[in-house]
Motif scaffolding. Structure first.
Motif, short mmCIF file in Angstrom:
data_model
loop_
_atom_site.label_atom_id
_atom_site.label_comp_id
_atom_site.label_asym_id
_atom_site.label_seq_id
_atom_site.Cartn_x
_atom_site.Cartn_y
_atom_site.Cartn_z
N ARG A 114 0.89 -1.20 0.05
CA ARG A 114 -0.02 0.13 0.10
C ARG A 114 0.71 1.26 -0.07
O ARG A 114 0.33 2.36 -0.23
N HIS A 115 2.01 0.99 0.57
CA HIS A 115 2.99 2.03 0.33
C HIS A 115 3.64 2.59 -1.20
O HIS A 115 4.24 1.61 -1.65
N ARG A 116 3.17 3.65 -1.62
CA ARG A 116 3.20 3.69 -3.27
C ARG A 116 4.48 4.44 -3.44
O ARG A 116 5.20 4.26 -4.50
N ALA A 117 4.32 5.69 -2.82
CA ALA A 117 5.57 6.90 -3.31
C ALA A 117 6.90 6.49 -2.72
O ALA A 117 6.89 6.16 -1.52
N HIS A 217 8.41 7.85 6.31
CA HIS A 217 7.30 7.77 6.37
C HIS A 217 6.65 6.35 6.82
O HIS A 217 5.71 6.23 7.52
N LEU A 221 4.59 5.42 10.08
CA LEU A 221 3.24 4.79 9.93
C LEU A 221 3.23 3.21 10.51
O LEU A 221 2.14 2.85 11.20
N ARG A 222 4.13 2.57 10.26
CA ARG A 222 4.07 1.19 10.61
C ARG A 222 5.02 0.70 11.86
O ARG A 222 4.86 -0.46 12.17
N HIS A 226 -0.32 1.54 16.59
CA HIS A 226 -1.56 1.37 15.84
C HIS A 226 -1.47 0.22 14.76
O HIS A 226 -2.37 -0.28 14.25
N ALA A 227 -0.04 0.09 14.24
CA ALA A 227 0.38 -0.92 12.95
C ALA A 227 0.19 -2.24 13.77
O ALA A 227 0.10 -2.64 14.91
N LYS A 270 6.77 13.39 8.98
CA LYS A 270 6.49 13.38 7.59
C LYS A 270 7.43 14.59 7.14
O LYS A 270 6.92 15.79 7.12
#
Ligand SMILES: Cc1cc2nc3c(=O)[nH]c(=O)nc-3n(C[C@H](O)[C@H](O)[C@H](O)COP(=O)(O)OP(=O)(O)OC[C@H]3O[C@@H](n4cnc5c(N)ncnc54)[C@H](O)[C@@H]3O)c2cc1C
Length: 271
Positions: A114-117, A217, A221-222, A226-227, A270
């Protein structure tokens, strides 16, 4: 039977520890850097890092303002630290890492991609590769409870048995209906359908190319409370590796405990 981080039970191989291989990083071309500098009137410039990724990003940042003369004190670490402080994150896109991750589940890779950029991926193909002897990644929370563990092993064994039976039946049918297809194509058709009975826990391998900005990033997030546990564990292990290799990009992250769980924290999530 136990093989390090793997166990074999009921004919099923269970993997409990991901493996992370940093298989590639950049190199800098000193002669070309010197040629660029001399072509642009910079008589002398040097930096105090031997790490190509850190050197190249400093050059990229300095090129924006042609600020090679009279650098501020503190060297490469201070220069890149300031890049992070002011949020000039695009400079860190010039630092690139190549990883191979194995012993990870299809659930994990579904979240990862899901990590695209700034990420590039090549993943083991379940259409081409025979999964008759695939491994399964067991979540720690299941592994630590004998009853849940037994249920997990049984589910995996049944899924694997189903996969093997379906592949064999599909192969026979496909051979009858498409006698002119190559063996490789027939196998692919059988495997691509039979894989539908394999669980999210099925072990996979993925080649990941990612730049330093995108990795930051990803960690924010990960490697977060919460991950999900598997991706959090892998994110923290990846951070330890890239911190050793290129501290200037990642030393603002701190390993902390939240509710007894290891997470990464940074004041610059970020950039
Ligand atoms: C705890 C957690 C729970 C999650 N739960 C779910 C869930 O239930 N369901 C689900 O579907 N996903 C879920 N996700 C995945 C999440 O929605 C993101 O897809 C994933 O975290 C990748 O983040 P990203 O888009 O910021 O990263 P990237 O794709 O790498 O993008 C990085 C940044 O680039 C910018 N960007 C990228 N693409 C675009 C675009 N097309 N347009 C504009 N800006 C763009 C954004 O600023 C983005 O933050 C979860 C993620 C986490 C961390």
């Amino acid at each position: 039977m136990s093989q390090g981080s793997k166990i074999v039970e009921n004919g099923v191989t269970i993997s409990r520890k991901p493996a992370i291989y940093l298989v590639g990083m950049q190199q800098a071309e000193s002669a070309e850097i010197d040629r660029f500098l001399s072509d642009h009137g910079v008589q002398q410039w040097s930096t105090d890092t031997e790490v190509a990724a850190q050197k190249l990003t400093e050059i990229a940042g300095r090129m924006c303002y042609m600020s090679f003369a009279k650098p501020r004190p503190g060297g490469n670490k201070a220069y890149l630290g300031n890049i992070i402080d002011v949020g000039h994150g695009s400079v860190m896109e010039h630092a690139v890492y190549n990883f191979i991750l194995t012993g990870v589940s299809r659930s994990f890779t579904h979240e990862l991609i899901r990590h695209r950029a700034g990420f590039g991926y090549s993943q083991l193909s379940q259409r081409y590769v025979d999964e008759s002897r695939c491994e399964f990644v067991e979540p720690a929370v299941i592994a630590q409870d004998p009853e849940l563990h037994a249920q997990f092993v049984q589910s995996c064994a049944e899924a694997q048995k189903s996969y093997i039976e379906l592949t064999a039946k599909l192969a026979t049918g496909i051979e009858r209906e498409h006698p002119d297809l190559s063996v490789t194509d027939r196998r692919k058709m059988a495997r691509q359908a039979a894989r539908s009975v394999l669980p999210n826990a099925t072990e996979t391998k993925i080649f990941v190319t990612v730049n330093a900005r995108a990795l930051r990033h990803f960690f924010a997030l990960r490697a977060n409370i919460h991950a999900e546990e598997e991706i959090r564990t892998v994110a923290i292990e990846m951070w330890k590796i890239v911190l050793r290799q290129t501290p200037a990009f990642f030393s603002d992250f701190e390993l902390r405990k939240e509710n007894g769980i290891e997470v990464l924290w940074t004041a610059h999530p970020k950039v």
